[in-house]
Scaffold this active site. Structure first.
Site, mmCIF file in Angstrom:
data_model
loop_
_atom_site.group_PDB
_atom_site.id
_atom_site.type_symbol
_atom_site.label_atom_id
_atom_site.label_comp_id
_atom_site.label_asym_id
_atom_site.label_seq_id
_atom_site.Cartn_x
_atom_site.Cartn_y
_atom_site.Cartn_z
ATOM 1 N N ASP A 102 23.448 -1.952 -21.526
ATOM 2 C CA ASP A 102 22.162 -1.619 -22.111
ATOM 3 C C ASP A 102 22.088 -2.292 -23.482
ATOM 4 O OD1 ASP A 102 19.770 -0.510 -22.832
ATOM 5 O OD2 ASP A 102 20.467 1.567 -22.828
ATOM 6 N N ASP A 281 21.352 4.665 -13.635
ATOM 7 C CA ASP A 281 22.450 5.148 -14.474
ATOM 8 C C ASP A 281 21.984 6.415 -15.156
ATOM 9 O OD1 ASP A 281 22.224 4.779 -17.746
ATOM 10 O OD2 ASP A 281 20.779 3.573 -16.629
#
Length: 386
Positions: A102, A281
């Site tokens: 990320d 996720d």
């Protein structure tokens, strides 16, 4: 191979099966560190580790195909110098399967009291020591090159779920501006450590239909190897989240993987799969596990409750145990009440393995052609409290 910004990228996606009654599909993502069967859940390894879980357990007991790391946290600790000396996050952590990072946009969002946004980027103070830092789109791309993840995310602003239209529109403008600069910088730089990387843009737009459509169309036009949906599960109603997913997936290319960021409960995952989403996720399996909550096929179980103190059945007694059957509910209740580290490990491994099992079942039912009926009955079961 796909072509983005002058660089060949080795992350490829193949659709294997589709469901006739929904948008669900199975597929395979191929990276330099191995293949990933989709739909897939990615355990969150924010700081280079999935909390309380050894990498052997993560691979063998949980069956994780790919994990997630975080640019913001890894940049602060251990820092880029250490990661580069180690040869990237794969070598540093010993995890040799695929990794996605990320960009840190959500973490910057969470530092609302200690950050300042501008067209140039985000100035913020470290949550560790208060030191000042600045993330530009270019810097975020450079950091992720050093980390060496197979899939890297564009820098974006995560808009609060209850933001008004004016804020959401300005936020999207920043995300779009930063995306152009991310793409440019990504194309100007080369991957390290012998494996190619793919850049995924992120669709934003809060809960506003026209902004989501605009963002999805802009992202789709980039021709990236895959695309992400951000800014959901941040305070908006669940049904609104599903509506936004449908809107966005109606625009994003069908032949590229779609990644729903930070979501969510087992029921959320199945509903998003039915709407054409491939990757997920969330910190929920490990965070909730550390707080004594287990996800099971019968629903959620709070292992802190007194009722489990003398229940000597396996942790998941429904015919398939996700951890060693020698561990009983009574024993896990005892460990969690005593704050023993082993209790955190057992609960975390159980929950992560349950998420992996759930999506493997989804893949099986998509292949079998009965996904929708299975999903509807399973969602009802998963929503119960045991």
């Amino acid at each position: 191979m796909n072509y983005l910004c002058g660089k060949f990228c080795e992350v490829e996606f193949e659709i294997l099966h589709t469901d006739s009654q929904s948008q669900a599909r199975t597929g395979r993502i191929t990276t330099g560190h191995g293949a990933v069967e989709t739909p897939v859940f990615m355990p969150v390894g924010t700081q280079g580790t999935v909390k309380a879980v050894h990498r052997r357990e993560l691979a063998d007991d949980v069956g994780a195909q790919i994990i997630l790391g975080n640019t913001y946290h890894l940049y602060l600790r251990p820092g880029l110098e250490i990661l580069e000396k180690a040869g990237g996050l794969h070598s540093f952590s010993g995890w040799q399967r695929p990794i996605l990072t990320d960009s840190g946009g959500f973490q910057v969002f969470s530092l609302a009291a200690n950050r300042k946004l501008s067209d140039e980027g985000a100035a913020f103070r470290s949550h560790i020591d208060g030191s000042k830092h600045f993330f530009s789109p270019e810097k975020v791309m450079d950091i992720q090159r050093v980390i060496g993840a197979d899939i890297v995310m564009a820098f974006d602003e995560c808009c609060p779920g209850d933001a008004d239209y004016a804020y959401a529109r300005r936020s999207l403008q920043l995300t779009e501006l930063w995306l152009e600069r991310c793409i440019r910088r990504f194309g100007e730089t080369a991957p390290r450590y012998g494996c190619e990387q793919s850049l995924f843009p992120i669709v934003q737009g809060c809960v506003y239909r026209d902004l989501r459509l605009r963002s999805a169309e802009n992202v789709a036009a980039k021709g990236a190897d895959g695309n992400a949906i951000g800014g959901l599960a941040v305070g908006e109603p669940t049904e609104t989240m599903y509506e936004m997913i449908e809107i966005v997936n109606g625009v994003l290319p069908k032949d590229k993987p779609r990644y729903l960021m930070g979501v969510g409960t087992p029921a959320n995952l199945l509903e998003a799969v039915s709407r054409g989403t491939d990757m997920f996720d969330c910190i929920m399996p490990t965070r909730n596990g550390r707080n004594g909550q287990l996800f099971t096929r019968s629903g959620t179980v709070n292992m802190r409750n007194r009722q489990w103190a003398d229940d000597f059945s396996p942790v998941d007694p429904d015919g398939y145990s996700f951890v060693d059957t020698a561990y009983s509910r009574a024993y896990l209740h005892h460990l969690i009440k005593c704050n023993e580290i082993l209790g955190l490990q057992i609960a975390s491994i159980h929950n992560l393995a349950f998420y992996q099992w759930l999506l493997s079942e989804a893949r099986m039912h998509i292949r079998a052609g009965d996904f929708t009926a299975w999903k509807n009955s399973t969602v009802n079961q998963l929503s119960q409290r045991v």
